[in-house]
Design an enzyme around this catalytic site. Structure first.
Site, short mmCIF file in Angstrom:
data_model
loop_
_atom_site.label_atom_id
_atom_site.label_comp_id
_atom_site.label_asym_id
_atom_site.label_seq_id
_atom_site.Cartn_x
_atom_site.Cartn_y
_atom_site.Cartn_z
N SER A 142 0.78 -1.17 0.16
CA SER A 142 -0.08 -0.07 -0.11
C SER A 142 0.87 1.26 -0.16
CB SER A 142 -0.96 -0.22 1.20
OG SER A 142 -1.99 0.93 1.14
N ASP A 209 -10.10 -5.03 -4.11
CA ASP A 209 -9.60 -3.86 -3.37
C ASP A 209 -10.33 -2.57 -3.75
OD1 ASP A 209 -7.87 -1.87 -2.42
OD2 ASP A 209 -6.28 -2.79 -2.89
N HIS A 238 -8.40 -5.05 0.11
CA HIS A 238 -6.82 -4.30 0.36
C HIS A 238 -6.44 -4.57 1.59
CE1 HIS A 238 -4.40 -0.71 0.01
NE2 HIS A 238 -4.58 -0.58 1.26
#
Length: 355
Positions: A142, A209, A238
């Site tokens: 991320s 996600d 995610h």
């Protein structure tokens, strides 16, 4: 979005920065993870007061060192369990890096501060630990894919792993707020840098996600010029665990990078990296007695503990106890027996697109 702004622990009142760098409440302190939490120099000056907290998890005879950059809503404490499992699964050394404003790391969270810590970690690995770039892999998740890509554009490393990456922060905001994203100052332009990478690149991005659409990962994959692999699990979101389904990360990592692999170089961390060791010479550290070198007493190191028996002198019973605790911390799973004899102490260690 508004709730994220309000609960952010970021020191900045810029709403964009509070969303990107929420700086969650620390999940660890200076006493956490003894022998594994280290403080490395935060600048070219090794004596600089600013230190970068890192978690260092060695694996005996591992060839590769994986440098891990965590997501925006976690700190070293939050990712500790994952890093430890990764160390054991892939049989690699792991060096996890903290960001300014996160955990116990001082400073303001922004792109420059994160990159300063990332570069400090790379200097520490290559200069202090003398680990070659060709045996270092960079892993970002991320937010952490930003410093990961930028560092990989500066160094030719053994490999790069990007989990749930973004093309750029501005592009990420554009998917959420449309043209209003044009007022957001660009940060971490991964899409511009990724074509410069000479290292093999593994990208993992879930189709479920909702925070960073998998189209970001595919766009980055299309621009990679080096050997590459793209894994896009249909049920991965995610924050989905990367280890629950071995097809998400474990199998791609082992196959793409041919892990594990081994070397026979001992990796030793200097005792000055331990918390407070540089400021307080009277404090015991994980490698031996406080001020042991100045007093003429031997310092216990992992290399010394590699054998099944070693001896060391201690000036008194209290120092002997500290030595025993340090030895226990280093030897981990091996029991340590302590025998005090006058001024001495004895220790005994009885799916996928690929090209």
């Amino acid at each position: 979005q508004m709730w994220s702004l309000l609960k952010s622990n970021s020191s900045s009142w810029n709403p964009v920065e509070r969303l990107i760098f929420p700086s969650p409440a620390p999940t660890y302190d200076i006493s956490s993870y003894p022998g594994e939490l280290i403080m490395i120099p935060g600048s070219d000056n090794a004596k600089a007061r600013a230190k970068v907290p890192c978690i260092f998890l060695p694996f005996q005879h591992a060839r590769f060192l994986v440098m891990y950059f965590h997501a925006n809503a976690e700190d070293l404490g939050s990712c500790y369990a994952f890093c430890k499992t990764m160390r054991d699964l892939f049989q690699v050394h792991v060096l996890a890096v903290e960001y300014p404003g996160y955990g116990i790391c001082q400073g303001h969270t922004d792109e420059a501060g994160i990159m300063a810590n990332a570069n400090a970690a790379m200097r520490f690995a290559t200069e202090t630990l003398s680990w070659p770039c060709e045996d270092i892999k960079l892993f970002g998740r991320s937010l952490g894919t930003g410093p990961c890509v930028k560092l990989a554009s500066q160094y030719e490393v053994a490999g790069v792993v990007l989990v749930s990456p973004y093309t750029s922060i501005q592009d990420l905001f554009r998917t959420q707020v449309g043209s209003l994203a044009d007022i957001v100052v660009e940060r971490f332009p991964n899409v511009e840098l990724i074509s410069k990478l000479a290292s093999p690149v593994l990208i993992v991005h879930g189709q479920e996600d909702r925070l960073i659409p998998s189209s970001h990962g595919k766009a980055l994959y299309d621009r990679v010029q080096s050997r590459k692999m793209f894994v896009c699990p249909s049920s991965m979101g995610h924050n989905t665990s990367l280890l629950k389904d071995i097809g998400v990360l474990v199998l791609p990592m082992t196959q793409f990078f041919s892990l594990p692999d081994y070397a026979f170089e001992d990796l030793e961390v200097p005792k000055w990296c331990l918390p407070d060791a540089s400021e307080d010479k009277a404090a015991p550290n994980a490698f031996g007695l406080c001020g042991a070198e100045e007093q003429g007493f031997p310092v216990v190191t992992p290399r010394l503990l590699a054998g099944c028996y070693c001896t060391g002198s201690a000036p008194d019973d209290a120092a002997a106890d500290r030595l025993a605790r340090a030895a226990s911390a280093i030897s981990k799973t091996k029991p340590v027996l302590v025998s005090k004899r006058g001024d001495g102490v004895q220790l005994q260690e009885p799916i996928t697109e690929c090209m």
